[in-house]
Motif scaffolding. Structure first.
Motif, PDB file in Angstrom:
ATOM      1  N   GLY A  77     -35.614  27.075  20.518  1.00  0.00           N
ATOM      2  CA  GLY A  77     -35.339  26.911  21.942  1.00  0.00           C
ATOM      3  C   GLY A  77     -36.612  26.797  22.745  1.00  0.00           C
ATOM      4  N   ALA A  78     -37.579  27.660  22.455  1.00  0.00           N
ATOM      5  CA  ALA A  78     -38.891  27.627  23.108  1.00  0.00           C
ATOM      6  C   ALA A  78     -39.925  28.089  22.084  1.00  0.00           C
ATOM      7  N   ILE A  79     -41.058  27.410  22.066  1.00  0.00           N
ATOM      8  CA  ILE A  79     -42.139  27.749  21.136  1.00  0.00           C
ATOM      9  C   ILE A  79     -43.330  28.217  21.957  1.00  0.00           C
ATOM     10  N   PHE A  80     -43.839  29.391  21.630  1.00  0.00           N
ATOM     11  CA  PHE A  80     -44.969  30.002  22.331  1.00  0.00           C
ATOM     12  C   PHE A  80     -46.174  29.954  21.406  1.00  0.00           C
ATOM     13  N   LEU A  81     -47.240  29.299  21.840  1.00  0.00           N
ATOM     14  CA  LEU A  81     -48.402  29.082  20.995  1.00  0.00           C
ATOM     15  C   LEU A  81     -49.543  30.020  21.348  1.00  0.00           C
ATOM     16  N   GLY A  82     -49.967  30.819  20.381  1.00  0.00           N
ATOM     17  CA  GLY A  82     -51.149  31.658  20.528  1.00  0.00           C
ATOM     18  C   GLY A  82     -50.860  33.052  21.038  1.00  0.00           C
ATOM     19  N   THR A  98     -28.388  27.627  17.197  1.00  0.00           N
ATOM     20  CA  THR A  98     -27.915  26.376  17.797  1.00  0.00           C
ATOM     21  C   THR A  98     -29.056  25.482  18.273  1.00  0.00           C
ATOM     22  N   ALA A  99     -30.294  25.946  18.179  1.00  0.00           N
ATOM     23  CA  ALA A  99     -31.433  25.089  18.512  1.00  0.00           C
ATOM     24  C   ALA A  99     -31.559  23.944  17.508  1.00  0.00           C
ATOM     25  N   ARG A 100     -30.826  24.020  16.399  1.00  0.00           N
ATOM     26  CA  ARG A 100     -30.810  22.900  15.452  1.00  0.00           C
ATOM     27  C   ARG A 100     -30.148  21.682  16.084  1.00  0.00           C
ATOM     28  N   PHE A 101     -29.246  21.882  17.055  1.00  0.00           N
ATOM     29  CA  PHE A 101     -28.531  20.739  17.619  1.00  0.00           C
ATOM     30  C   PHE A 101     -28.360  20.783  19.137  1.00  0.00           C
ATOM     31  N   PHE A 102     -28.891  21.819  19.802  1.00  0.00           N
ATOM     32  CA  PHE A 102     -28.854  21.876  21.264  1.00  0.00           C
ATOM     33  C   PHE A 102     -30.250  22.102  21.816  1.00  0.00           C
ATOM     34  N   LEU A 115     -31.725  29.368  26.839  1.00  0.00           N
ATOM     35  CA  LEU A 115     -32.101  28.713  25.591  1.00  0.00           C
ATOM     36  C   LEU A 115     -30.962  28.784  24.583  1.00  0.00           C
ATOM     37  N   PRO A 116     -30.929  27.857  23.633  1.00  0.00           N
ATOM     38  CA  PRO A 116     -29.887  27.914  22.595  1.00  0.00           C
ATOM     39  C   PRO A 116     -30.104  29.121  21.689  1.00  0.00           C
ATOM     40  N   THR A 117     -29.033  29.834  21.396  1.00  0.00           N
ATOM     41  CA  THR A 117     -29.104  31.056  20.586  1.00  0.00           C
ATOM     42  C   THR A 117     -28.389  30.879  19.260  1.00  0.00           C
ATOM     43  N   SER A 118     -28.537  31.848  18.382  1.00  0.00           N
ATOM     44  CA  SER A 118     -27.810  31.928  17.107  1.00  0.00           C
ATOM     45  C   SER A 118     -27.952  30.670  16.253  1.00  0.00           C
ATOM     46  N   CYS A 138     -42.872  27.443   8.583  1.00  0.00           N
ATOM     47  CA  CYS A 138     -42.314  26.515   9.579  1.00  0.00           C
ATOM     48  C   CYS A 138     -40.960  25.984   9.125  1.00  0.00           C
ATOM     49  N   ARG A 139     -40.839  25.672   7.844  1.00  0.00           N
ATOM     50  CA  ARG A 139     -39.550  25.196   7.326  1.00  0.00           C
ATOM     51  C   ARG A 139     -38.475  26.272   7.499  1.00  0.00           C
ATOM     52  N   MET A 140     -38.827  27.517   7.248  1.00  0.00           N
ATOM     53  CA  MET A 140     -37.865  28.602   7.438  1.00  0.00           C
ATOM     54  C   MET A 140     -37.515  28.752   8.917  1.00  0.00           C
ATOM     55  N   ALA A 141     -38.506  28.637   9.773  1.00  0.00           N
ATOM     56  CA  ALA A 141     -38.236  28.722  11.219  1.00  0.00           C
ATOM     57  C   ALA A 141     -37.259  27.633  11.636  1.00  0.00           C
ATOM     58  N   ASP A 142     -37.388  26.439  11.081  1.00  0.00           N
ATOM     59  CA  ASP A 142     -36.464  25.362  11.411  1.00  0.00           C
ATOM     60  C   ASP A 142     -35.052  25.659  10.939  1.00  0.00           C
ATOM     61  N   VAL A 143     -34.917  26.357   9.823  1.00  0.00           N
ATOM     62  CA  VAL A 143     -33.591  26.733   9.333  1.00  0.00           C
ATOM     63  C   VAL A 143     -32.979  27.796  10.245  1.00  0.00           C
ATOM     64  N   VAL A 144     -33.785  28.783  10.610  1.00  0.00           N
ATOM     65  CA  VAL A 144     -33.305  29.872  11.468  1.00  0.00           C
ATOM     66  C   VAL A 144     -33.015  29.363  12.875  1.00  0.00           C
ATOM     67  N   ALA A 145     -33.820  28.413  13.350  1.00  0.00           N
ATOM     68  CA  ALA A 145     -33.673  27.822  14.686  1.00  0.00           C
ATOM     69  C   ALA A 145     -33.607  28.913  15.759  1.00  0.00           C
ATOM     70  N   PRO A 146     -34.695  29.675  15.906  1.00  0.00           N
ATOM     71  CA  PRO A 146     -34.658  30.807  16.842  1.00  0.00           C
ATOM     72  C   PRO A 146     -34.631  30.383  18.305  1.00  0.00           C
ATOM     73  N   GLU A 147     -34.122  31.280  19.109  1.00  0.00           N
ATOM     74  CA  GLU A 147     -34.148  31.074  20.557  1.00  0.00           C
ATOM     75  C   GLU A 147     -35.601  31.039  21.036  1.00  0.00           C
ATOM     76  N   HIS A 148     -36.403  32.007  20.595  1.00  0.00           N
ATOM     77  CA  HIS A 148     -37.821  32.100  20.934  1.00  0.00           C
ATOM     78  C   HIS A 148     -38.620  32.135  19.635  1.00  0.00           C
ATOM     79  N   LEU A 149     -39.704  31.382  19.590  1.00  0.00           N
ATOM     80  CA  LEU A 149     -40.555  31.379  18.408  1.00  0.00           C
ATOM     81  C   LEU A 149     -42.007  31.511  18.857  1.00  0.00           C
ATOM     82  N   GLU A 150     -42.625  32.624  18.487  1.00  0.00           N
ATOM     83  CA  GLU A 150     -44.045  32.836  18.797  1.00  0.00           C
ATOM     84  C   GLU A 150     -44.867  32.484  17.568  1.00  0.00           C
ATOM     85  N   ILE A 151     -45.854  31.627  17.750  1.00  0.00           N
ATOM     86  CA  ILE A 151     -46.777  31.250  16.682  1.00  0.00           C
ATOM     87  C   ILE A 151     -48.133  31.847  17.037  1.00  0.00           C
TER      88      ILE A 151
END
Length: 152
Positions: A62-67, A90-94, A85-88, A33-46
């Motif tokens: 940008g968007a988190i998909f659960l399950g 930029t989800a760290r600040f947008f 969604l914020p890309t590259s 999760c900490r790495m995901a926060d650094v990467v700040a992906p546009e889409h994140l599937e958990i």
């Protein structure tokens, strides 16, 4: 690779993964999760046994998909969140684009004399630390005039 080979754009996928892809393995999901926060992906599937339990540790996507039944195309085509969604990273600040993006907002601030006085010295100190003397003075004069009148 097994799934991608069946797709018509396999050659592009293979080249993209070879040049830009990687796999990072973590022993601890909180580290992931900490790495995901650094990467700040546009889409994140958990896709874990209990994906919702990780949500408090995720802040920059940008968007988190659960399950396993919430794949990214669900969000793109059916579930209803904004597709922009914020890309590259930029989800760290947008945030995602939404109707809220197009609303004009105004802050309205109102304090009583006592409320302002309780913060006056802190505001003056902060303004002076930024060399914004007029800001500091705009607070000080409100109380200096009263003190002058009281001392007369």
């Amino acid at each position: 690779e097994r799934q991608a080979k069946l797709l018509p754009r396999w050659d592009i996928i293979k080249e993209s993964v070879a040049n830009y892809g990687c796999a990072i393995v973590f022993d601890d999901l909180k580290d992931a999760c900490r790495m995901a926060d650094v990467v700040a992906p546009e889409h994140l599937e958990i896709v874990t046994a209990a994906p919702r339990e990780l949500l408090p540790y995720l802040h920059n996507a940008g968007a988190i998909f659960l399950g396993q039944y919430a794949p990214e195309p669900l969000g793109d085509y059916m579930a209803g969140p904004c597709h922009v969604l914020p890309t590259s990273g930029t989800a760290r600040f947008f945030s995602p684009l939404s109707t809220d993006t197009f609303l004009k907002k105004t802050s309205v601030i109102e304090y009583t004399r006592d409320a302002l006085e309780s913060y006056a010295q802190d505001i003056i100190a902060l303004a002076q630390s930024e060399h914004l003397d007029a800001h500091a003075n705009s607070i000080a004069v409100r109380f200096a005039e009263e003190n002058d009148n009281e001392n007369r």
